[in-house]
Design a protein around this motif. Sequence first.
Motif, PDB file in Angstrom:
ATOM      1  N   UNK A 274      -2.833  -3.391  -9.423  1.00 31.82           N
ATOM      2  CA  UNK A 274      -3.423  -4.509  -8.707  1.00 31.82           C
ATOM      3  C   UNK A 274      -3.002  -4.521  -7.250  1.00 31.82           C
ATOM      4  N   UNK A 275      -1.820  -3.998  -7.002  1.00 34.34           N
ATOM      5  CA  UNK A 275      -1.233  -4.177  -5.681  1.00 34.34           C
ATOM      6  C   UNK A 275      -1.658  -3.080  -4.718  1.00 34.34           C
ATOM      7  N   UNK A 276      -1.729  -3.441  -3.451  1.00 33.59           N
ATOM      8  CA  UNK A 276      -1.867  -2.434  -2.414  1.00 33.59           C
ATOM      9  C   UNK A 276      -0.512  -1.789  -2.207  1.00 33.59           C
ATOM     10  N   UNK A 277      -0.523  -0.609  -1.634  1.00 34.64           N
ATOM     11  CA  UNK A 277       0.745   0.060  -1.392  1.00 34.64           C
ATOM     12  C   UNK A 277       1.618  -0.815  -0.502  1.00 34.64           C
ATOM     13  N   UNK A 278       2.925  -0.760  -0.721  1.00 35.44           N
ATOM     14  CA  UNK A 278       3.805  -1.626   0.068  1.00 35.44           C
ATOM     15  C   UNK A 278       3.746  -1.268   1.555  1.00 35.44           C
ATOM     16  N   UNK A 279       3.849  -2.292   2.350  1.00 36.04           N
ATOM     17  CA  UNK A 279       3.877  -2.114   3.801  1.00 36.04           C
ATOM     18  C   UNK A 279       5.198  -1.433   4.186  1.00 36.04           C
ATOM     19  N   UNK A 280       5.128  -0.463   5.055  1.00 36.51           N
ATOM     20  CA  UNK A 280       6.358   0.214   5.457  1.00 36.51           C
ATOM     21  C   UNK A 280       6.803  -0.247   6.838  1.00 36.51           C
ATOM     22  N   UNK A 281       8.115  -0.367   6.985  1.00 36.71           N
ATOM     23  CA  UNK A 281       8.666  -0.688   8.303  1.00 36.71           C
ATOM     24  C   UNK A 281       8.586   0.567   9.169  1.00 36.71           C
ATOM     25  N   UNK A 282       8.906   0.400  10.429  1.00 38.67           N
ATOM     26  CA  UNK A 282       8.815   1.573  11.301  1.00 38.67           C
ATOM     27  C   UNK A 282       9.855   2.625  10.907  1.00 38.67           C
ATOM     28  N   UNK A 283      11.035   2.154  10.449  1.00 45.38           N
ATOM     29  CA  UNK A 283      12.042   3.108   9.988  1.00 45.38           C
ATOM     30  C   UNK A 283      11.533   3.890   8.787  1.00 45.38           C
ATOM     31  N   UNK A 284      10.919   3.154   7.890  1.00 45.42           N
ATOM     32  CA  UNK A 284      10.408   3.813   6.684  1.00 45.42           C
ATOM     33  C   UNK A 284       9.305   4.797   7.024  1.00 45.42           C
ATOM     34  N   UNK A 285       8.437   4.378   7.978  1.00 41.53           N
ATOM     35  CA  UNK A 285       7.351   5.275   8.367  1.00 41.53           C
ATOM     36  C   UNK A 285       7.890   6.569   8.942  1.00 41.53           C
ATOM     37  N   UNK A 286       8.905   6.421   9.787  1.00 36.76           N
ATOM     38  CA  UNK A 286       9.520   7.610  10.365  1.00 36.76           C
ATOM     39  C   UNK A 286      10.076   8.502   9.260  1.00 36.76           C
ATOM     40  N   UNK A 317       4.686   5.589  -1.874  1.00 35.77           N
ATOM     41  CA  UNK A 317       3.689   6.210  -1.001  1.00 35.77           C
ATOM     42  C   UNK A 317       3.498   7.685  -1.325  1.00 35.77           C
ATOM     43  N   UNK A 318       4.615   8.369  -1.557  1.00 38.85           N
ATOM     44  CA  UNK A 318       4.519   9.797  -1.879  1.00 38.85           C
ATOM     45  C   UNK A 318       3.780  10.014  -3.193  1.00 38.85           C
ATOM     46  N   UNK A 319       4.090   9.147  -4.160  1.00 44.43           N
ATOM     47  CA  UNK A 319       3.441   9.262  -5.471  1.00 44.43           C
ATOM     48  C   UNK A 319       1.933   9.038  -5.328  1.00 44.43           C
ATOM     49  N   UNK A 320       1.595   8.001  -4.573  1.00 42.14           N
ATOM     50  CA  UNK A 320       0.177   7.653  -4.428  1.00 42.14           C
ATOM     51  C   UNK A 320      -0.612   8.848  -3.905  1.00 42.14           C
ATOM     52  N   UNK A 321      -0.034   9.549  -2.940  1.00 41.86           N
ATOM     53  CA  UNK A 321      -0.759  10.693  -2.367  1.00 41.86           C
ATOM     54  C   UNK A 321      -0.964  11.791  -3.396  1.00 41.86           C
ATOM     55  N   UNK A 322       0.048  12.010  -4.242  1.00 39.08           N
ATOM     56  CA  UNK A 322      -0.085  13.042  -5.272  1.00 39.08           C
ATOM     57  C   UNK A 322      -1.123  12.663  -6.312  1.00 39.08           C
ATOM     58  N   UNK A 323      -1.090  11.385  -6.703  1.00 40.71           N
ATOM     59  CA  UNK A 323      -2.040  10.950  -7.721  1.00 40.71           C
ATOM     60  C   UNK A 323      -3.470  11.051  -7.195  1.00 40.71           C
ATOM     61  N   UNK A 324      -3.620  10.717  -5.932  1.00 43.38           N
ATOM     62  CA  UNK A 324      -4.945  10.847  -5.322  1.00 43.38           C
ATOM     63  C   UNK A 324      -5.432  12.286  -5.380  1.00 43.38           C
ATOM     64  N   UNK A 325      -4.496  13.204  -5.180  1.00 43.99           N
ATOM     65  CA  UNK A 325      -4.876  14.613  -5.211  1.00 43.99           C
ATOM     66  C   UNK A 325      -5.053  15.124  -6.639  1.00 43.99           C
ATOM     67  N   UNK A 326      -4.843  14.240  -7.608  1.00 43.33           N
ATOM     68  CA  UNK A 326      -5.040  14.645  -8.997  1.00 43.33           C
ATOM     69  C   UNK A 326      -3.851  15.354  -9.614  1.00 43.33           C
ATOM     70  N   UNK A 327      -2.702  15.279  -8.965  1.00 46.13           N
ATOM     71  CA  UNK A 327      -1.532  15.975  -9.483  1.00 46.13           C
ATOM     72  C   UNK A 327      -0.699  15.087 -10.405  1.00 46.13           C
ATOM     73  N   UNK A 347       4.556  -0.260 -12.056  1.00 40.75           N
ATOM     74  CA  UNK A 347       3.326  -0.518 -12.784  1.00 40.75           C
ATOM     75  C   UNK A 347       2.380  -1.386 -11.977  1.00 40.75           C
ATOM     76  N   UNK A 348       2.920  -2.138 -11.042  1.00 36.94           N
ATOM     77  CA  UNK A 348       2.040  -2.923 -10.182  1.00 36.94           C
ATOM     78  C   UNK A 348       1.142  -2.014  -9.336  1.00 36.94           C
ATOM     79  N   UNK A 349       1.650  -0.830  -9.020  1.00 34.13           N
ATOM     80  CA  UNK A 349       0.863   0.074  -8.179  1.00 34.13           C
ATOM     81  C   UNK A 349       0.102   1.114  -8.985  1.00 34.13           C
ATOM     82  N   UNK A 350       0.736   1.565 -10.058  1.00 30.78           N
ATOM     83  CA  UNK A 350       0.177   2.722 -10.764  1.00 30.78           C
ATOM     84  C   UNK A 350      -0.022   2.475 -12.254  1.00 30.78           C
TER      85      UNK A 350
END
Length: 817
Positions: A274-286, A317-327, A347-350
């Motif tokens: 149900x949830x959108x991916x969590x918002x990342x801070x600038x530190x996290x983005x880096x 975030x890393x997981x989401x990208x893999x799942x999108x790629x079908x991995x 489970x909220x995300x995946x």
Amino acid sequence: MYYIDVILPIPIRQAFTYSVNKDEALFLKPGMRVAVPFGRSKVYTAIVFRSATAQEPGYPTKSIDHILDEAPLINSHQLKHWQWMASYYLCTLGEVVRAALPSLFLLESETMVRLKETELIDESILDDDEFQVVEALGHQQTLHINDIRSILDRHSVVKVLQGLLEKDCILIHEEVQERYKPRLKTFIRLRADLHQESALNEVLEQMSRAHAQRLALMKMYLLTADPNTEDISQVDLQKASEVSPGVIKALLDKGLMEQYVKQMDRLDFYPGSVANLPQLSSHQLTALEEIEDYHGQELPVLLHGVTGSGKTALYIHLIARQLEAGNQVLYLVPEIALTTQLIQRLQAFFGEFLGVYHSRYNLQERAEVWHNVAAKKQKARLIIGARSAIFLPFQNLGLVVIDEEHEPSFKQHNPAPRYHGRDSALVLAQHHGARVVMGSATPSLESSYLADKGNYGLVKMPYRYNKMLMPQMELIDIREGYRKKRMTGHFSERLIEQMSESLESGSQVILFQNRRGYSPVLSCSTCGVVSECPNCDVSLSYHEYQQQLRCHYCGYSMPVPVECPACGSATLDAKGLGTQQVEAEVKELFPDYRVARMDQDTTRGKKAHSRLINQFEDREIDILVGTQMLAKGLDFAGVKLVGVMNADNLLSFPDFRAHERCFQLLVQVGGRSGRQSEQGLVLIQAFNPYHTILQQVTQYDYPAMYSQETEERRQFKYPPFYRVIRLTFKDRNRQKMQQASRWFATLLRHALQVEILGPEVPVIGRIRNQYLTHILIKFDRDLSAYAIKETIYRAENRFKGLKEFSTVRIVMDVDPY
DNA sequence: AGCACGCCGACT
DNA sequence: GTCGGCGTGCTC
Ligand SMILES: [Zn+2]
Ligand SMILES: [Zn+2]
């Protein structure tokens, strides 16, 4: 004739060859299971290891019994990984298979006994035992050999059965049962035409006299029409319409309703995300960018992020990208019992992708996850699991997340394969070309070292999410406190004062009582004797609940004696768990607050652990007293103060990692405080607060700890600079064991130009009446481990040729820490 | 690891 | 005399 090599799930270091016919030869592929006769009579499940050849072996072969799979149950990635594991951890492939396959897939034949269908058996020719068996068979058609063992109350029943066989009374046969059974459930539905209201009304009119049946039928119609109900069971309808089972049976008999069977999912079903991916801070983005950068260079990443820095959000975030790629994604955690919070979060995300795999699952459930992963089902694309999840049949693994990378519980100690979950997962990822991220607030020295060397990419997150400050650490000198008689039980004045303040302001408090490996014992206050296990060199631990003394190593138990077995005085005293004592003292000091305890005792049951955590989260508990388990990845919003009752005993362990572990534990426990609003406070009581490690803890000075520790490890030849292989020698005869280990050590010293320590008697010198001793082999990590392991094997082979040591067992443990 | 065979002490 | 302990060897 054709021949296949198979792996049997036994600790023998060789493959076995069986013959197959031409059709079987064409059909069988590596990774398929076959049932094979092995030894006298048993049928085992074996794994095809090498496809058929026409090359005849130089010894007689048996032919396989039958084929168990239509397609390989084990894929080529797995076989490769398992071979690596067997050779790295010095065990047999069979042992790996045992650990890897859900036991459901490893059927063994069962010996079943039946009465022969002759007229009457002449009971006069039977002896007592035989008569008992025949009588039991009169009641029950077939008996398992174990049933017969329990009927006769002894293990060896073969003679008896043989006698009966000769007297022509019974039949014995080996039965292999396919034990994986899909779970089926029976539901009911309306006859197809009755979904039409008009048709239904017609029927209802005709049954004006059967009041209850009318009611049930109408209810059924309503339930069926309700889009929220899916399948309706008989019980559902009974409850909804408040009729008796007979009524529904009557409707079924009349054909107005019908039954159908559906295969049910045994596994917990997680609702869609149900949830959108969590918002990342600038530190996290880096940090995320850095991780992806290293991943681009095909380097595993060590993510060193302080407690509360938001590592999980990055994983997501890393997981989401893999799942999108079908991995497929594997998320390894040290202990699955502690992951309720994590599962909820993921489970909220995946939700729809999430599968869980661990040893608390029963056989059927594990088999089901296995099938789901093999079939690349959606609900098994993201697997959260303990170390055994590395054995699942992944096919396109894209990412492995290893959470709390530093946790020692990733290492399996017994039985073989004695593998490290993290290290094995790294190899697995390599085989798949998958990315790896290992996270920790206090990375293990090994991993930091490998990151230093450039084997891993290092990504740091030194700040807490939302700019929260790290908890403030403060050391309290309790030696002073005790000397000046300023302590109340285990509590210093400062700790009591801060606890009061914290509780009064509505915050929760965690108290950490860390006596590793400590369990309550019964000792005599007159003579001081502690009851010991007759089979092991350990004291028996006291189980208050069952009023018995028990040995943790062999399971021996006895009722709690009233009088001291040594001196006869009735002055036996149970020293409770450290946590118990602390809990009792807290209750006295803070009678108005709710106290709970979290230790081996209170988390025995399956759900006890998560219940405690939920209660604490919901603020039904004010003060939580606990052991190490508190240190592991739990987030509590309401905790401001964490108290460590005694930090010294963390440092006093005779283990080269004691300092590292102490640092990790204290920082992790401290990290439980101040997660939400105010800055947290950690009070550490210690007899020697000036110990460098404790100073480094209060400064969060990981680099200082790291450089000091690595220096010592280098000097004393410990990991990560040196590799360690530990050989344990076991025998019931102490002398024989000592001689054997000395013989072996001498041989190794001649054969290897590396450091051999021992034989040395371990802390517990006898378990289950087996005497133990250790030999340590230490060698530079740049030396070829392969060559050294070869030498060990050669030595072992020579050893096995010696009759005088034939009963001595050698247990090998690679990286035994 | 199982499992059977075979050899010795200690009981009906 | 037999039972059952455990040491010994084998398993395609
Ligand atoms: Zn014991
Ligand atoms: Zn005594």
